[in-house]
Motif scaffolding. Structure first.
Motif, PDB file in Angstrom:
ATOM      1  N   ALA A 379       0.834  -1.218   0.000  1.00  0.00           N
ATOM      2  CA  ALA A 379       0.000   0.000   0.000  1.00  0.00           C
ATOM      3  C   ALA A 379       0.860   1.257   0.000  1.00  0.00           C
ATOM      4  O   ALA A 379       0.601   2.204  -0.737  1.00  0.00           O
ATOM      5  CB  ALA A 379      -0.932   0.002   1.211  1.00  0.00           C
ATOM      6  N   ARG A 380       1.881   1.243   0.829  1.00  0.00           N
ATOM      7  CA  ARG A 380       2.706   2.451   0.949  1.00  0.00           C
ATOM      8  C   ARG A 380       3.527   2.716  -0.313  1.00  0.00           C
ATOM      9  O   ARG A 380       3.828   3.856  -0.630  1.00  0.00           O
ATOM     10  CB  ARG A 380       3.612   2.343   2.180  1.00  0.00           C
ATOM     11  CG  ARG A 380       2.793   2.383   3.464  1.00  0.00           C
ATOM     12  CD  ARG A 380       3.649   2.425   4.718  1.00  0.00           C
ATOM     13  NE  ARG A 380       2.788   2.401   5.900  1.00  0.00           N
ATOM     14  CZ  ARG A 380       3.224   2.606   7.135  1.00  0.00           C
ATOM     15  NH1 ARG A 380       4.494   2.861   7.355  1.00  0.00           N
ATOM     16  NH2 ARG A 380       2.377   2.565   8.153  1.00  0.00           N
ATOM     17  N   GLU A 382       2.728   1.315  -3.593  1.00  0.00           N
ATOM     18  CA  GLU A 382       1.938   1.346  -4.824  1.00  0.00           C
ATOM     19  C   GLU A 382       0.645   2.153  -4.706  1.00  0.00           C
ATOM     20  O   GLU A 382      -0.077   2.312  -5.681  1.00  0.00           O
ATOM     21  CB  GLU A 382       1.602  -0.091  -5.253  1.00  0.00           C
ATOM     22  CG  GLU A 382       2.808  -0.877  -5.741  1.00  0.00           C
ATOM     23  CD  GLU A 382       3.350  -0.356  -7.075  1.00  0.00           C
ATOM     24  OE1 GLU A 382       2.538  -0.079  -7.968  1.00  0.00           O
ATOM     25  OE2 GLU A 382       4.575  -0.226  -7.196  1.00  0.00           O
ATOM     26  N   GLY A 383       0.354   2.617  -3.486  1.00  0.00           N
ATOM     27  CA  GLY A 383      -0.851   3.431  -3.320  1.00  0.00           C
ATOM     28  C   GLY A 383      -2.084   2.616  -2.992  1.00  0.00           C
ATOM     29  O   GLY A 383      -2.791   2.932  -2.059  1.00  0.00           O
ATOM     30  N   ILE A 384      -2.316   1.550  -3.722  1.00  0.00           N
ATOM     31  CA  ILE A 384      -3.556   0.783  -3.557  1.00  0.00           C
ATOM     32  C   ILE A 384      -3.604   0.046  -2.215  1.00  0.00           C
ATOM     33  O   ILE A 384      -2.652  -0.631  -1.837  1.00  0.00           O
ATOM     34  CB  ILE A 384      -3.695  -0.245  -4.698  1.00  0.00           C
ATOM     35  CG1 ILE A 384      -3.784   0.482  -6.039  1.00  0.00           C
ATOM     36  CG2 ILE A 384      -4.903  -1.143  -4.489  1.00  0.00           C
ATOM     37  CD1 ILE A 384      -3.583  -0.431  -7.241  1.00  0.00           C
TER      38      ILE A 384
END
Lengths: 457, 457
Positions: A379-380, A382-384
């Motif tokens: 998440a941190r 790639e954003g998703i």
């Protein structure tokens, strides 16, 4: 083609979208074992399945020979609202890991169901509507399948009754409201609204439910209500057929840039995402045209492939469904109330079970805390924010990328990012607070249910 | 070009993505009024803003003349993980409405922040990091901006302290966990952790908070903590500049298919989405090259444009920020605890306020229940579950499309679908249960705060 030219996200044009689903069974030498009538132990005939399933879907279920099924225009039109999905090059994750591996993920979460489930839901709703039915029933674990089916039913104007595994119903209250927004009825399972639900509650008071229970309830309602049929979001051959759209798009996107994957990774609950993602690659492998490492990832808490038996078993806890040959932990097995809501099924797709048994794929099980560590790292970078289910695949993709870091190999890794975790924040909260457990069933516990597998000659 | 050839989703290639932001101020004859020092009532100088904002952002804030600002490579690299966003032809909604209108929406919700906010968050975090700062503080209403900033800070390795409007903090508990996943600290506002928070709580016990309060708290912490600055998700000129990427992509996608919109619609809280979406179209209008109807949609419960005054006012409840000339309901105005969480700000972007005052755009306010009706209709037709904020634009887009149905006009309507409603299920539940209210403030109530606007010559 130079590295630089590969974009972060590879999108196909609408015109490049697959027009037909691919049926991997056509290329299997050892076909998946047929569904059996639980009374006679003989292969189920179409007319025996007709009270439960839609006609067209029965044809798809039983056809082991036709390699391609045209996707009807009505389904393609809806696919176009959320497909093609992007194949993403995880440049940021690679950088963070410092790996020479090239990591790609096929992201299926960019639709309101939050997952790949919509691919089959829209197909099943279409065939139900085409048959003139009034409505459908189903079960849902994490709620993604129920949401997907609700969306599909809203689109085609069908009633939708959803039995939701109780533990998910309680952990994901907002899912219920999403389904309501699309007009569905949602009941926590096991419930007092069915005979089988009452029986299960009497036998296991306080149970948090399982997909197996919810299936039994949904089938009971479908077969006892005029104009209704039952639909299922995973495990079945028809579902893997519809989900082949994931793999076909992935392959088309890779081919566009002449990328040949070394390893293909998918999380495995009932097998729909994994089966869909790997189908066309598996087809090449079966035909001897290419070779890939294909890895199924399952939770340590529900290890069908890695610790189950390959045998005929009931698909549901209530034993009302046909028998399927599959890797199974026994239909009585109810996993600990962990948070891999969508990976709680006791068995595995017959197609994948046969392929695994024939040595065409590997399987690995991973503990939950390690899965959430991978989820947060992903998440941190790639954003998703990934779904816990999908994060099982992330875990192994990261592990394989780190092995490449050690060996210096520039392997190409493709994994399926099946969905988003927006409705899984209770689980993330437990992880943040250090309250997440890594329950792994003992051999004795597993044997308790596997010893009760039905005896089939 | 024939109708059939327009796909459901128009995606730009990565290479077609905007390389520079567009600053609409450069084309405005009447520039937006400058920020004033609250003490001297003189235009704020860069050095006066420096304790609050990052240096590079101050330059962008004050520059009324430069038409284009290059987007730094580091920001473009992150944009590529979630942009370009699709411009979607709402074929299914058009069919359901039976309208001859052609409806398009620019969908900004396909990233984990769930909204367009990430466009500016990543820019602001980048400039903070470049300046060598340790961290940033901010406020968040619905939680989308806070999530976006958390993601951006995780990416660049910055600390992130978020003050979240209390009503949203309580209604959207899962948002907090999303922000935590990205490593942010989240405090409900007003809080006891700041001087201004304590003062507001003493003055208005039991207040559900407002963006104005949360801004005051965030600014206080930024200016009193070494190595910190404050960042803001809307209202400011710099934010509209970054958000111009929405409009630039929209225009590029339309141009690709020779589509000329008649009406462009956006919801308006502080104006960041609306300003970003309409910027390049407004530029053409200002330069006399084209004409468009541009419509701002705000909630009836917080009607800055339609019932506010165009005057200098404080940007925050605590009156610690510079004065801005804008359409405002008064900095003391706290909207009823309705559910348009992101549209609760008392004022409106100075740029949009000037453009509205000069007659370049229209504004309309809509009641909440009608907004949720539109949201549900949209969800069932188009699949996407919209944020309540975005659904204000959907409401007016549907209304305009229905007018076309009456008149037979084939107008082309473009609206901004700023985000998804996955974290707004408490509001949807109220709507489903018939418990949603349509609170509209009385003239007396509004006058109470507007009568206290600061007197500026």
């Amino acid at each position: 083609m130079s590295e630089q030219k590969i974009p972060y996200k590879i999108y196909l044009e609408e015109s490049e979208m697959p027009k037909a689903w691919y049926n991997v069974r056509a290329d299997m030498k050892n076909k998946p074992a047929p569904l059996l009538n639980p009374g006679t132990h003989q292969p189920m005939k179409p007319e025996e399945l007709a009270p439960v399933f839609c006609e067209e879907l029965i044809k798809q279920e039983l056809d082991n020979d036709t390699a391609y099924f045209d996707i009807p225009k009505e389904i393609l039109d809806y696919y176009k609202t959320f497909r093609p999905s992007p194949l993403v090059r995880a440049y940021n994750l690679e950088k963070k890991l410092g790996t020479p591996a090239k990591i790609y993920y096929k992201f299926e979460g960019n639709n309101t169901s939050g997952s790949h489930k919509l691919n089959s839901a829209i197909a099943q709703a279409y065939y139900a509507k085409k048959q003139g039915l009034k409505g459908v029933t189903t079960e849902t674990g994490a709620g993604q399948w129920g949401t997907a089916l609700s969306m599909a039913c809203a689109y085609f104007g069908l009633d939708c009754k959803v039995f939701m595994v109780k533990v998910s119903y309680e952990q994901k209250p907002f899912r219920r409201e999403v389904m309501r927004t699309y007009g569905a009825d949602v009941t926590p399972s096991p419930s007092e609204t069915t005979q089988i639900g009452k029986k299960i509650l009497a036998e296991y008071p306080g149970t948090t439910g399982s997909l197996g229970c919810a299936i039994s309830e949904a089938v009971e309602v479908a077969t006892s209500t005029e104009g209704y049929r039952y639909v299922l979001g995973s495990v079945l051959n028809q579902v893997l057929l519809h989900q082949s759209v994931i793999g076909l798009e992935t392959k088309a996107a890779l081919d566009k840039y002449n990328i040949k994957p070394d390893i293909i990774i998918g999380c495995a609950g009932g097998g729909s995402n994994l089966g869909g993602l790997v189908s066309p690659f598996m087809g090449e492998k079966l035909r001897g045209e290419a070779d890939y490492r294909i890895i199924a990832v399952e939770p340590s808490s529900c290890p069908s492939f890695t610790r189950g038996k390959y045998a005929y078993d009931f698909c549901d806890t209530g034993m009302v469904c046909p028998l399927a040959k599959m890797y199974t932990l026994g239909s009585g097995f109810i996993p600990a109330p962990n948070h891999a809501g969508g990976l709680r099924y006791h068995g595995m797709s017959s197609i994948l079970s046969q392929l695994y048994d024939d040595g065409y794929m590997e399987a690995v099980s991973v503990p939950q805390v390690k899965v959430f560590e991978a989820a947060e790292e992903f998440a941190r970078a790639e954003g998703i924010l990934p779904a816990p289910e999908s994060s099982h695949a992330i875990r192994v993709a990261i592990d394989e990328a780190l092995k490449c870091k050690e060996t210096g190999e520039e392997k190409t890794i493709v994994f399926g990012l099946t969905g988003t975790g927006y409705f899984d924040m209770v689980a993330y909260e437990k992880y943040h607070d250090g309250k997440m457990d890594d329950y792994v069933p003992s051999d004795e516990e597993l044997e308790k249910y596997m010893s009760k597998l039905p005896k089939i000659d």
